[in-house]
Motif scaffolding. Structure first.
Motif, PDB file in Angstrom:
ATOM      1  N   ARG A   1     -17.179  38.488 -38.318  1.00  6.52           N
ATOM      2  CA  ARG A   1     -18.457  39.187 -38.242  1.00  6.52           C
ATOM      3  C   ARG A   1     -18.729  40.056 -39.473  1.00  6.52           C
ATOM      4  NH1 ARG A   1     -14.689  41.906 -35.423  1.00  6.52           N
ATOM      5  NH2 ARG A   1     -14.688  44.203 -35.440  1.00  6.52           N
ATOM      6  N   HIS A   2     -17.669  40.538 -40.136  1.00  2.00           N
ATOM      7  CA  HIS A   2     -17.858  41.391 -41.308  1.00  2.00           C
ATOM      8  C   HIS A   2     -17.902  40.606 -42.608  1.00  2.00           C
ATOM      9  CE1 HIS A   2     -17.564  45.003 -38.934  1.00  2.00           C
ATOM     10  NE2 HIS A   2     -16.353  44.697 -38.497  1.00  2.00           N
ATOM     11  N   THR A   3     -17.450  39.368 -42.581  1.00  2.00           N
ATOM     12  CA  THR A   3     -17.385  38.573 -43.811  1.00  2.00           C
ATOM     13  C   THR A   3     -18.431  37.466 -43.868  1.00  2.00           C
ATOM     14  OG1 THR A   3     -15.705  37.128 -42.807  1.00  2.00           O
ATOM     15  CG2 THR A   3     -14.919  39.034 -44.087  1.00  2.00           C
ATOM     16  N   LYS A   4     -18.924  37.040 -42.720  1.00  3.01           N
ATOM     17  CA  LYS A   4     -19.917  35.960 -42.661  1.00  3.01           C
ATOM     18  C   LYS A   4     -21.179  36.485 -41.972  1.00  3.01           C
ATOM     19  CE  LYS A   4     -17.072  32.698 -44.196  1.00  3.01           C
ATOM     20  NZ  LYS A   4     -17.277  31.958 -45.449  1.00  3.01           N
ATOM     21  N   ASP A   5     -22.260  36.565 -42.721  1.00  2.00           N
ATOM     22  CA  ASP A   5     -23.513  37.065 -42.160  1.00  2.00           C
ATOM     23  C   ASP A   5     -23.958  36.269 -40.938  1.00  2.00           C
ATOM     24  OD1 ASP A   5     -23.833  39.148 -43.822  1.00  2.00           O
ATOM     25  OD2 ASP A   5     -25.571  38.381 -44.899  1.00  2.00           O
ATOM     26  N   GLU A   6     -23.821  34.953 -41.022  1.00  2.00           N
ATOM     27  CA  GLU A   6     -24.324  34.111 -39.939  1.00  2.00           C
ATOM     28  C   GLU A   6     -23.525  34.290 -38.653  1.00  2.00           C
ATOM     29  OE1 GLU A   6     -21.394  31.551 -42.259  1.00  2.00           O
ATOM     30  OE2 GLU A   6     -22.987  32.985 -42.709  1.00  2.00           O
ATOM     31  N   ALA A   7     -22.236  34.652 -38.774  1.00  2.00           N
ATOM     32  CA  ALA A   7     -21.407  34.835 -37.581  1.00  2.00           C
ATOM     33  C   ALA A   7     -21.940  35.987 -36.738  1.00  2.00           C
ATOM     34  CB  ALA A   7     -19.954  35.075 -37.973  1.00  2.00           C
ATOM     35  N   LEU A   8     -22.203  37.125 -37.373  1.00  7.51           N
ATOM     36  CA  LEU A   8     -22.732  38.282 -36.648  1.00  7.51           C
ATOM     37  C   LEU A   8     -24.142  38.005 -36.139  1.00  7.51           C
ATOM     38  CD1 LEU A   8     -22.408  41.220 -35.751  1.00  7.51           C
ATOM     39  CD2 LEU A   8     -23.297  41.913 -37.994  1.00  7.51           C
ATOM     40  N   TYR A   9     -24.940  37.320 -36.925  1.00  5.36           N
ATOM     41  CA  TYR A   9     -26.309  37.001 -36.549  1.00  5.36           C
ATOM     42  C   TYR A   9     -26.340  36.160 -35.274  1.00  5.36           C
ATOM     43  CZ  TYR A   9     -31.265  35.992 -37.570  1.00  5.36           C
ATOM     44  OH  TYR A   9     -32.636  35.899 -37.533  1.00  5.36           O
ATOM     45  N   LEU A  10     -25.489  35.144 -35.216  1.00  8.43           N
ATOM     46  CA  LEU A  10     -25.445  34.260 -34.052  1.00  8.43           C
ATOM     47  C   LEU A  10     -24.840  34.953 -32.839  1.00  8.43           C
ATOM     48  CD1 LEU A  10     -24.387  30.941 -35.837  1.00  8.43           C
ATOM     49  CD2 LEU A  10     -26.650  31.540 -34.952  1.00  8.43           C
ATOM     50  N   LEU A  11     -23.847  35.806 -33.060  1.00  9.86           N
ATOM     51  CA  LEU A  11     -23.252  36.554 -31.941  1.00  9.86           C
ATOM     52  C   LEU A  11     -24.299  37.452 -31.270  1.00  9.86           C
ATOM     53  CD1 LEU A  11     -19.713  37.647 -33.203  1.00  9.86           C
ATOM     54  CD2 LEU A  11     -20.221  36.203 -31.225  1.00  9.86           C
TER      55      LEU A  11
ATOM     56  N   PRO B   1     -20.626  19.980 -21.270  1.00 10.63           N
ATOM     57  CA  PRO B   1     -19.210  19.595 -21.307  1.00 10.63           C
ATOM     58  C   PRO B   1     -18.422  20.217 -22.459  1.00 10.63           C
ATOM     59  CG  PRO B   1     -20.528  17.891 -22.317  1.00 10.63           C
ATOM     60  CD  PRO B   1     -21.485  18.959 -21.880  1.00 10.63           C
ATOM     61  N   TRP B   2     -18.844  21.404 -22.905  1.00  9.63           N
ATOM     62  CA  TRP B   2     -18.197  22.084 -24.026  1.00  9.63           C
ATOM     63  C   TRP B   2     -17.648  23.448 -23.605  1.00  9.63           C
ATOM     64  CZ3 TRP B   2     -18.301  18.423 -27.650  1.00  9.63           C
ATOM     65  CH2 TRP B   2     -19.375  17.524 -27.665  1.00  9.63           C
ATOM     66  N   MET B   3     -17.510  23.688 -22.324  1.00 11.76           N
ATOM     67  CA  MET B   3     -17.202  25.016 -21.805  1.00 11.76           C
ATOM     68  C   MET B   3     -15.931  25.609 -22.402  1.00 11.76           C
ATOM     69  SD  MET B   3     -16.780  26.226 -17.830  1.00 11.76           S
ATOM     70  CE  MET B   3     -15.205  25.406 -17.609  1.00 11.76           C
ATOM     71  N   ALA B   4     -14.891  24.811 -22.534  1.00  9.43           N
ATOM     72  CA  ALA B   4     -13.611  25.336 -23.012  1.00  9.43           C
ATOM     73  C   ALA B   4     -13.653  25.749 -24.479  1.00  9.43           C
ATOM     74  CB  ALA B   4     -12.503  24.305 -22.796  1.00  9.43           C
ATOM     75  N   LEU B   5     -14.722  25.406 -25.186  1.00  5.77           N
ATOM     76  CA  LEU B   5     -14.840  25.795 -26.589  1.00  5.77           C
ATOM     77  C   LEU B   5     -15.493  27.165 -26.757  1.00  5.77           C
ATOM     78  CD1 LEU B   5     -15.989  22.423 -28.194  1.00  5.77           C
ATOM     79  CD2 LEU B   5     -13.662  23.292 -27.880  1.00  5.77           C
ATOM     80  N   ILE B   6     -15.967  27.757 -25.656  1.00  4.34           N
ATOM     81  CA  ILE B   6     -16.596  29.080 -25.747  1.00  4.34           C
ATOM     82  C   ILE B   6     -15.638  30.124 -26.330  1.00  4.34           C
ATOM     83  CG2 ILE B   6     -17.555  30.990 -24.399  1.00  4.34           C
ATOM     84  CD1 ILE B   6     -18.844  28.979 -22.561  1.00  4.34           C
ATOM     85  N   PRO B   7     -14.383  30.253 -25.834  1.00  3.87           N
ATOM     86  CA  PRO B   7     -13.486  31.259 -26.425  1.00  3.87           C
ATOM     87  C   PRO B   7     -13.254  31.039 -27.914  1.00  3.87           C
ATOM     88  CG  PRO B   7     -12.603  30.453 -24.341  1.00  3.87           C
ATOM     89  CD  PRO B   7     -13.744  29.561 -24.697  1.00  3.87           C
ATOM     90  N   VAL B   8     -13.085  29.780 -28.328  1.00  2.00           N
ATOM     91  CA  VAL B   8     -12.870  29.480 -29.742  1.00  2.00           C
ATOM     92  C   VAL B   8     -14.061  29.945 -30.569  1.00  2.00           C
ATOM     93  CG1 VAL B   8     -12.372  27.658 -31.406  1.00  2.00           C
ATOM     94  CG2 VAL B   8     -11.558  27.453 -29.061  1.00  2.00           C
ATOM     95  N   ALA B   9     -15.248  29.588 -30.111  1.00  2.00           N
ATOM     96  CA  ALA B   9     -16.460  29.891 -30.867  1.00  2.00           C
ATOM     97  C   ALA B   9     -16.700  31.395 -30.967  1.00  2.00           C
ATOM     98  CB  ALA B   9     -17.655  29.207 -30.213  1.00  2.00           C
ATOM     99  N   LEU B  10     -16.628  32.100 -29.834  1.00  2.00           N
ATOM    100  CA  LEU B  10     -16.919  33.535 -29.836  1.00  2.00           C
ATOM    101  C   LEU B  10     -15.836  34.332 -30.558  1.00  2.00           C
ATOM    102  CD1 LEU B  10     -18.349  34.080 -26.229  1.00  2.00           C
ATOM    103  CD2 LEU B  10     -19.569  33.597 -28.347  1.00  2.00           C
ATOM    104  N   HIS B  11     -14.576  33.993 -30.326  1.00  2.00           N
ATOM    105  CA  HIS B  11     -13.477  34.729 -30.968  1.00  2.00           C
ATOM    106  C   HIS B  11     -13.501  34.542 -32.481  1.00  2.00           C
ATOM    107  CE1 HIS B  11      -9.271  35.371 -32.346  1.00  2.00           C
ATOM    108  NE2 HIS B  11      -9.321  36.374 -31.472  1.00  2.00           N
ATOM    109  N   SER B  12     -13.710  33.328 -32.934  1.00  2.00           N
ATOM    110  CA  SER B  12     -13.728  33.060 -34.377  1.00  2.00           C
ATOM    111  C   SER B  12     -14.906  33.764 -35.049  1.00  2.00           C
ATOM    112  CB  SER B  12     -13.799  31.553 -34.626  1.00  2.00           C
ATOM    113  OG  SER B  12     -12.681  30.897 -34.082  1.00  2.00           O
ATOM    114  N   ALA B  13     -16.072  33.724 -34.388  1.00  2.00           N
ATOM    115  CA  ALA B  13     -17.232  34.409 -34.954  1.00  2.00           C
ATOM    116  C   ALA B  13     -17.008  35.918 -34.998  1.00  2.00           C
ATOM    117  CB  ALA B  13     -18.474  34.085 -34.132  1.00  2.00           C
ATOM    118  N   TRP B  14     -16.371  36.458 -33.961  1.00  2.00           N
ATOM    119  CA  TRP B  14     -16.083  37.894 -33.939  1.00  2.00           C
ATOM    120  C   TRP B  14     -15.134  38.283 -35.072  1.00  2.00           C
ATOM    121  CZ3 TRP B  14     -18.087  42.082 -31.934  1.00  2.00           C
ATOM    122  CH2 TRP B  14     -17.331  43.257 -31.889  1.00  2.00           C
ATOM    123  N   GLN B  15     -14.150  37.441 -35.353  1.00  2.00           N
ATOM    124  CA  GLN B  15     -13.217  37.718 -36.450  1.00  2.00           C
ATOM    125  C   GLN B  15     -13.929  37.733 -37.801  1.00  2.00           C
ATOM    126  OE1 GLN B  15     -10.150  34.690 -35.792  1.00  2.00           O
ATOM    127  NE2 GLN B  15      -8.713  36.313 -35.238  1.00  2.00           N
TER     128      GLN B  15
END
Length: 556
Positions: free
Chosen positions: A286-296, A270-284
């Motif tokens: 990706r160069h400043t947060k190691d864990e963001a790129l790692y999880l992506l 029941p979290w489907m609509a949060l996918i764009p938020v999660a992926l877009h924020s992590a992509w933004q």
């Protein structure tokens, strides 16, 4: 106080989703009956090296997944709970890993508990985590590998880093022993973007041999043992199970490239609509947060890999939901109330749409060709509707207070979790859950010297329920075709055209009665294709026939 409530909520979700329902649903064929029976035969024979299925060699998977199920059956006995406990246990431990990794990344207990709650309540995770297959175990080993890899990369040079890479190899080896080379390929693909961007090639190449060494050491005893016992195992396992399934045109479960897109979206409820938020924020970040790129990388690379494969099943992408839960927990509120309201609205609409389909409204309006339930299944229909009423009500609660109650969405699948075993339509239960049909004719089956069926899944169900592995296959070989090629498998398979002669031979030698269970394609039993039986019973697409020595037409 807030963290205490979250811990309690997480424990309740695990208990209600992953423990309580396990014993109250019949096993599904072909998967659950297969894994139940393989472990039962391992325990009965005492042979934990070579998997056998219905007394035949079964080379589709390595051994550790079966061993976990073996231990479960040793602890909990010959029960449906024991069959599914290995999957539920694996997902529960993975939930703890999600909690630990979130705490390691962000040092916030409440955020870590939120990530664990999101992961354990994903529709796909819950569905597969209470279903007896090997993918939950692979997900556990991959999550452990990715955690160990992160620890090893960030450990100071010296023994700490060396031990870290050795642990990575151990978890990879255990994953390989569960489901083969996927456990080696997926971690490499998942960390590849991070390694490229962070230019960590030198370290990976330097410590890689340690990882390979520990992976080989943990898995080599069984590798050599089965190679000595069954020299043909590795040919089948590598060529048929890996190369053909991934690349050949005749691969099982063929599906188009985009197959996993709807599976990924629906599985994230029941979290489907949060996918764009999660992926877009992590992509933004990706160069400043190691864990963001790692999880992506952990999400996207396995998705691409499995999309390129010819053979596809929804269970394959289960490992992608581990990192997705972490990103969702981290970035769910990044776009504020708007994203949370959209997610709540999606849950309300999903519940309402499911209610419409299950209640027969969609059939009345001509949107579907048939109703899910028959006229005599009012109770099942009511329970199904109630389960999605729960989904809609929880959605409305989160919609009313999206900022403070958005985490309540974890309770959306609760109705399904508790009621699913009682709301399966009979037309599905008859073919996918053979337990009830088998029990209806159990007295005759227990008196039969020979039992035959034209379905491998039904055969596994018969073997599990009757605790006998000598079920014979009629006409259809299915996944046992390879095992039936061995000389000592002669007699386990009978062509339908030869059935009458085979039956006559059994009568001549006075070997006992014969029972036959058929799974029909269209529900129409072709009586002329079989000798007249002493008794025939049909329900839906399943037919039971029994033959006794006294049948006059078989006078010997």
């Amino acid at each position: 106080m807030k963290s205490t409530k979250s811990i309690l909520g997480l424990l309740i979700i695990i208990a209600l989703y992953y423990l309580l329902p396990l014993a109250f649903r019949n096993l599904w064929q072909p998967d659950e009956t297969r894994y139940a029976e393989i472990s039962r035969e391992m325990l009965e024979s005492g042979d934990w090296i070579v998997p056998h299925f219905l007394g035949l060699r079964y080379f589709e998977k390595p051994a550790i997944g079966y061993w976990i199920n073996n231990l479960s059956q040793l602890l909990f006995g010959h029960t449906n709970f024991s069959v599914r406990f290995g999957s539920a246990f694996s997902i529960s431990v993975t939930t703890l890993i999600v909690y630990w990794l979130a705490l390691r990344f962000w040092q916030e207990q409440y955020l870590a508990l939120t990530a664990a709650m999101i992961f354990s309540s994903f529709l796909l995770v819950y569905s597969i985590g209470t279903y007896s297959v090997l993918d939950p175990m692979l997900t556990l080993w991959l999550a452990t590998t990715m955690c160990s890899c992160w620890q090893a990369i960030h450990a100071p040079h010296g023994w700490g880093k060396k031990i870290g890479y050795l642990i990575v190899g151990v978890t990879c080896g255990l994953g390989f022993m569960t489901k083969g080379f996927l456990a080696l390929v997926l971690p490499i693909l998942s960390v590849l973007p991070w390694v490229i961007v962070r230019k960590s090639w030198k370290e990976v190449l330097c410590y890689g041999p340690l990882t390979l060494l520990s992976a080989v050491m943990i898995s080599s005893p069984w590798i050599f043992a089965i190679a000595q016992r069954e020299p043909d195992f590795w040919h089948y396992f590598i060529w048929i199970e890996h190369i053909q399934r991934f690349a050949e045109e005749n691969a099982q479960h063929k599906a188009p490239f985009w197959y996993y897109l709807p599976v990924f979206l629906a599985g994230a409820l029941p979290w489907m609509a949060l996918i764009p938020v999660a992926l877009h924020s992590a992509w933004q970040e990706r160069h400043t947060k190691d864990e963001a790129l790692y999880l992506l990388g952990w999400i996207i690379m396995p998705l691409i890999f499995f999309s390129l494969s010819k053979g596809k099943l929804p269970t394959y992408i289960l490992p992608c939901f581990t990192p997705l839960s972490l990103l969702m927990a981290r970035y769910a509120t990044r776009w504020g109330e708007r994203a949370l309201k959209i997610n709540a609205t999606v849950n309300v609409l999903f519940g309402v749409i499911c209610i419409a389909f299950l209640s027969g409204a969609a059939y009345t309006l001509g949107l579907v060709d048939t109703s899910f339930f028959s006229l005599t299944e009012g109770k099942k229909e009511l329970l199904a509707v109630m389960s999605f009423i729960v989904w809609s009500i929880v959605g409305l609660i989160t919609l009313k207070s999206p900022i403070t109650r958005w985490r309540w969405a974890a309770l959306c699948p609760l109705g399904i979790a508790l009621l699913i075993g009682e709301m399966i339509p009979q037309k599905i239960s008859d073919t996918k859950q053979p337990h009830s049909f088998i029990n209806m004719v159990r007295p005759q089956l227990e008196k039969s010297r020979f039992i035959l069926t034209n379905s491998v899944g039904i055969a596994a169900g018969l073997a599990w329920e009757l605790q006998r592995s000598d079920i014979l296959l009629l006409e259809e070989q299915g996944e046992l075709a390879y095992g039936l090629r061995y000389p000592d498998a002669r007699g386990h398979f009978i062509r339908q055209a030869s059935f009458a002669n085979w039956l006559h031979e059994r009568c001549k030698t006075n070997e006992g009665s014969v029972s036959l269970i058929l799974l029909l394609d269209d529900g129409k039993f072709p009586r002329n294709n079989f000798p007249p039986a002493d008794a025939i019973f049909q329900r839906g697409r399943m037919v039971f026939l029994t033959y006794h020595q006294s049948k006059s037409w078989l006078s010997c």
